[in-house]
Structures are given as C-alpha cells and as structure tokens.
Design a protein around this motif. Structure first.
Motif, PDB file in Angstrom:
ATOM      1  N   PRO A 143      -6.773   5.146  -8.056  1.00  0.00           N
ATOM      2  CA  PRO A 143      -7.550   3.987  -8.515  1.00  0.00           C
ATOM      3  C   PRO A 143      -7.686   3.986 -10.040  1.00  0.00           C
TER       4      PRO A 143
ATOM      5  N   SER B  65       7.989  -0.877 -13.961  1.00  0.00           N
ATOM      6  CA  SER B  65       7.140   0.232 -13.552  1.00  0.00           C
ATOM      7  C   SER B  65       6.924   1.188 -14.712  1.00  0.00           C
TER       8      SER B  65
ATOM      9  N   ASP C 295      -0.374   4.164 -11.233  1.00  0.00           N
ATOM     10  CA  ASP C 295       0.239   3.930  -9.917  1.00  0.00           C
ATOM     11  C   ASP C 295      -0.762   3.339  -8.935  1.00  0.00           C
ATOM     12  N   GLU C 296      -1.796   2.652  -9.424  1.00  0.00           N
ATOM     13  CA  GLU C 296      -2.852   2.167  -8.542  1.00  0.00           C
ATOM     14  C   GLU C 296      -2.358   1.145  -7.525  1.00  0.00           C
ATOM     15  N   ALA C 297      -1.238   0.460  -7.822  1.00  0.00           N
ATOM     16  CA  ALA C 297      -0.681  -0.506  -6.877  1.00  0.00           C
ATOM     17  C   ALA C 297       0.522   0.058  -6.133  1.00  0.00           C
TER      18      ALA C 297
ATOM     19  N   PRO D 195      -1.783   6.426  -4.303  1.00  0.00           N
ATOM     20  CA  PRO D 195      -2.126   5.682  -5.518  1.00  0.00           C
ATOM     21  C   PRO D 195      -3.491   6.112  -6.076  1.00  0.00           C
TER      22      PRO D 195
ATOM     23  N   ASN E 141       0.827  -1.206   0.000  1.00  0.00           N
ATOM     24  CA  ASN E 141       0.000   0.000   0.000  1.00  0.00           C
ATOM     25  C   ASN E 141       0.866   1.262   0.000  1.00  0.00           C
TER      26      ASN E 141
ATOM     27  N   ASP F  28       0.998  -0.824 -11.650  1.00  0.00           N
ATOM     28  CA  ASP F  28      -0.410  -1.172 -11.684  1.00  0.00           C
ATOM     29  C   ASP F  28      -0.592  -2.595 -11.165  1.00  0.00           C
ATOM     30  N   ARG F  29      -1.795  -3.088 -11.223  1.00  0.00           N
ATOM     31  CA  ARG F  29      -2.097  -4.399 -10.649  1.00  0.00           C
ATOM     32  C   ARG F  29      -1.459  -5.545 -11.416  1.00  0.00           C
ATOM     33  N   GLU F  30      -1.045  -5.280 -12.661  1.00  0.00           N
ATOM     34  CA  GLU F  30      -0.528  -6.353 -13.516  1.00  0.00           C
ATOM     35  C   GLU F  30       0.989  -6.305 -13.661  1.00  0.00           C
ATOM     36  N   HIS F  31       1.657  -5.481 -12.904  1.00  0.00           N
ATOM     37  CA  HIS F  31       3.098  -5.284 -13.117  1.00  0.00           C
ATOM     38  C   HIS F  31       3.867  -6.587 -12.868  1.00  0.00           C
ATOM     39  N   THR F  32       4.988  -6.712 -13.560  1.00  0.00           N
ATOM     40  CA  THR F  32       5.866  -7.887 -13.389  1.00  0.00           C
ATOM     41  C   THR F  32       7.299  -7.449 -13.127  1.00  0.00           C
TER      42      THR F  32
END
Length: 477
Positions: free
Chosen positions: A84, A119, A88-90, A82, A59, A112-116
């Motif tokens: 929504p 960034s 930068d939501e994650a 962040p 968070n 984001d929620r799908e980052h691996t």
C-alpha cells in the motif's frame, strides 16, 4: 518448508475435468505469466502472476511453487504482495529471480495507481533458504524508461550475465509503434545504467519473424513483452518475446549472436527466427538457464479460451505449460522437446488405440500419410492429427471444438523436416493440449470436452504406430 499440493489445497477445483492436474497452477482463482524460474538447494522454484481473490486478471501478486524433479510440485504461500502506497501498490507484475551475492532477489515490474503502461523496476529479497518469506526494497531501482526516449510501454525485466557483467532486458514499445527490447547495465543490482536498445522491430529479421503472426488484419505488434535471453550449449543466443498489439497476441523467438564492443555496447545480431509456439493459447514465455545441467528450460502461460461465465463457475483460470528443453538446430531454428523428467508421470504400462484418460502422453511415429483421432463429438466430428512424413507436416484440426478467444478454431499446421518417418508427441492434461512436431514446432491449445464427447485414440489410416501412457502421480520423494 510449507508444502501443500496445488490440487489438494482446500477449495481447489480438483474434480473439474477441464482442470490440469499435473502442471503448475494455484489451487483456485487467477494465474498468468510464469516468473522467476530459479534453482536453489536441489529444488526448482517457479513464481507466477496470481490473483488470490478471484479468477480475473486483477490484484496481481506472485504465487510460488517448487519441485525437486519438475513433476511433483508443492504450493507455497504468496511470495510478493502489493505494498500500500508503494511503487507496486497496483500490482507485482512480471520479472525474474537472480542470485545477488548469494541472496535470491526478485526483479519485477511494479505499477502504481497512476500508471499509463509504464512500470517501475522493483526488487525484493528472500529472507529464508526456501524462498518463502520475501522483503520488498522500498524504493524502485528505476521509476520508468529513459527521459525523452519516446517509450510508451515499459515492463518485464529479465537479468542475465554476459562478458563478465550483469545486464537486464526490459520489454518496450515506442510512441511510433515500434516494439523493442531495452538493455541496462546492472552489475550493481541497485544501480542501473541505460545501455541502449538491444533490438527493435525495424531489424529485417525481427520484422519478418516477430511482427505479430496472429494479429488481426490491420493491426501490428506495438510492444515486446517478457523478453528472455539464453545461450545454447553450441554458443548461439536465443531471444524470446511476447508480442503485444494492445492485447496479448502471440510469441516469437530469434536466434543469433550476442556481442560486446570495445565501447561497452551490447548488441544482438539475429540470423533467423519464428513463432515460439504455433498454438493460440500460449503467451509470456519464461526461460531458465540451468548452467549446472547445461540446458535451458522454458515455461509459458496458457490462458482460458472459454467464456468468462464458465471461468467464474469453475473458480480458476490459467495454467503453466509443461517444462520444455529449448536449444538450437544447426540452421538456427529452435529445437524444442518436453523435459525428460515428464516421463516420471507415465503409468507403468503403455496403451494403444481405444478410450483415452483425462491426462495422457502419446508418442506417434508415422511412416506414411495418415490420421490419428483423439476426440469425437456426438455428431461424429473428430479432433484429429493429420500426419504427412514426406511433407513434414502435422495438422491439428479442432474446428468442431470452438474457442471463446480471438484467433478462431481452424486447423493449425506445424512444419518439421520432411523424411521417411514423422515423430509426434502429444501431452494432454485436462483441457491443456501440447503438441510437439518432431523437435521443430510446438502448439499449445485449450480444448474443453463437452459432456457427450468421447475421448478415443483411433488410427484412421496410414502406417502409424502409437504408444500412450496415462499420467499418474509419482510416489512422493
């Protein structure tokens, strides 16, 4: 300006003996990397990675503190939150703050929620002179590394000026396991152009000095995080990086020359380097080149080295180190000293041997080999400094005070120049211990006193003079 001191804010763990009282940290919950040191209208501003909800690494927001003198810090509301559905939501992760035509602008990693591990590079602009209110720019300036580059880790932008232009560094790691620092032309802060690799781990000097000193056997550094670059008054450039091997590892520096050729290619030629900090509890350096004062300042994050259940019980985690002035010796090695403003925290009269307070500042001068004790357990074991001027060594032995992080608790050896006298500075603030061997080596360690431990300054042997000061809050200004 909204000012609430970090350790007197509601809910702060002010009575926790392990909690540093004179360094930058939020009232409670999680802190990690220092971000965006900045100076504006007579005040230093420091931002940091922050979880406002719990003492765990999640968070991530940007916390904010400011000071007129580097010792009296005021805590401010969260700077970056962040968005929504945004890039930068994650999490609003590490970066810097720059002056963009008079507008303080945060440049940071958004995930984001799908980052691996990759960034986006995001911007936010300050909407007031005190840097309290920030407005995020909706679209990132970069959504990831250059296509086809083989980059698998991409984060932590750092912006600087050189050759009449503005440039940015981004920490990176490649699919083949090579760490690197990428460079971008960002004269227009809203339009970045990839300008190549500034340096990677295959360079012989980098391979020797930034390969992962504290990595466990069989592992190797696979990425360089938090790249920082600054110029010393003598003209040398210093590149500092945090070493990543799948987890935070340690830190390193390289000194050398920065050059811009006729084709517009920026290059860094290192001549030497080494550990930025020899301790086991220092990471994510953040540098500020204060041109008005003709000096560079450096902070690092000191993580907790105790069990998570103890952290949960305490309700806080993480602290920033004391500010350090960083320069270069003629041989290219790093010169590091505590910022002189820290003397403002010293009580009026110095003390000698005897009981030690929870927070203190020691100056030690050794003219022969000897030992200084700082802490004693109920069983008689001691936390000691062994000093040898002729060898130029300081050994911190804290093996009886174990750590709950990788790296062990064995003795640390700091090396400085051999000579007739060895000067050592020790800053202790709660559980944070910062050791300076001359101006050539530093070590940051977390040492948690147990209820029956005795903090006592003892000179065990040798021709050693010690002066100490309790740290006290200076009068408000």
């Amino acid at each position: 300006m909204n000012r609430v001191h970090p350790l007197t804010a509601p809910g702060g763990p002010a009575d926790d003996p392990h909690a540093p009282r004179f360094r930058v940290r939020p009232p409670a919950n999680w802190m990690n990397d220092p971000n965006g040191p900045f100076h504006r209208r007579g005040r230093y501003h420091l931002f940091y990675q922050y979880n406002p909800a719990a003492p765990v690494h999640a968070n991530i927001h940007w916390g904010h503190a400011s000071s007129a003198d580097l010792v009296r810090w005021d805590h401010h509301p969260v700077a970056l939150t962040p968005t929504p559905g945004g890039p930068d939501e994650a999490g609003c992760w590490s970066g810097c703050v720059v002056d963009d035509g008079g507008v303080p602008t945060a440049v940071y990693s958004g995930i984001d929620r799908e980052h691996t591990g990759l960034s986006s590079i995001c911007l936010a602009v300050a909407e007031d002179d005190d840097l309290i209110e920030w407005k995020p720019v909706p679209a990132p300036v970069l959504t990831g590394p250059p296509p086809g580059s083989g980059v698998t880790m991409f984060r932590d932008p750092f912006v600087f000026r050189f050759g009449g232009r503005r440039w940015a560094l981004v920490g990176a790691g490649h699919a083949d396991g090579t760490p690197s620092v990428l460079v971008y032309d960002c004269e227009d802060l809203y339009a970045w152009r990839f300008a190549g690799v500034l340096l990677d781990g295959r360079h012989p000097v980098a391979a020797r000095t930034a390969a992962g000193r504290s990595a466990p056997p069989g592992s190797a550094t696979t990425g360089w995080e938090c790249p920082q670059l600054w110029q010393t008054p003598g003209g040398d450039w210093v590149l500092a990086v945090a070493l990543w091997d799948g987890d935070p590892c340690s830190t390193a520096y390289l000194t050398g020359l920065l050059a811009l050729d006729r084709s517009g290619t920026l290059s860094f030629s290192p001549r030497t380097g080494g550990p930025l900090d020899h301790g086991r509890d220092f990471y994510a350096p953040s540098a500020f080149q204060h041109t008005e004062a003709d000096r560079a300042l450096l902070w690092g994050w000191s993580w907790e080295a105790r069990p998570q259940e103890d952290v949960d019980r305490a309700g806080w985690a993480g602290v920033l180190t004391a500010p350090r002035v960083v320069d270069v010796h003629p041989d290219g090695t790093l010169r590091v000293t505590p910022a002189p403003e820290l003397d403002l925290l010293r009580a009026a009269g110095p003390f000698g041997t005897g009981p030690l307070p929870d927070a203190y500042d020691l100056e030690i001068a050794a003219r022969s080999p000897g030992t200084v004790g700082l802490l004693r357990s109920a069983a008689g074991a001691e936390l000691t400094l062994r000093l040898d001027p002729a060898a130029g060594t300081v050994v911190l032995d804290r093996s009886e005070w174990p750590r709950a992080r990788p790296g062990g608790s064995g003795p640390l050896v700091l090396r400085t120049r051999p000579g007739a006298e060895l000067a050592v500075r020790v800053l202790v603030d709660g559980s944070l211990l910062e050791l300076f061997a001359g101006d050539r080596a530093t070590a940051t360690e977390r040492v948690y006193r147990r209820p029956d431990d005795v903090a006592e300054l003892v000179v065990c042997q040798g021709d050693i003079q010690v002066r100490g000061w309790e740290l006290v809050r200076p009068s408000p200004v």
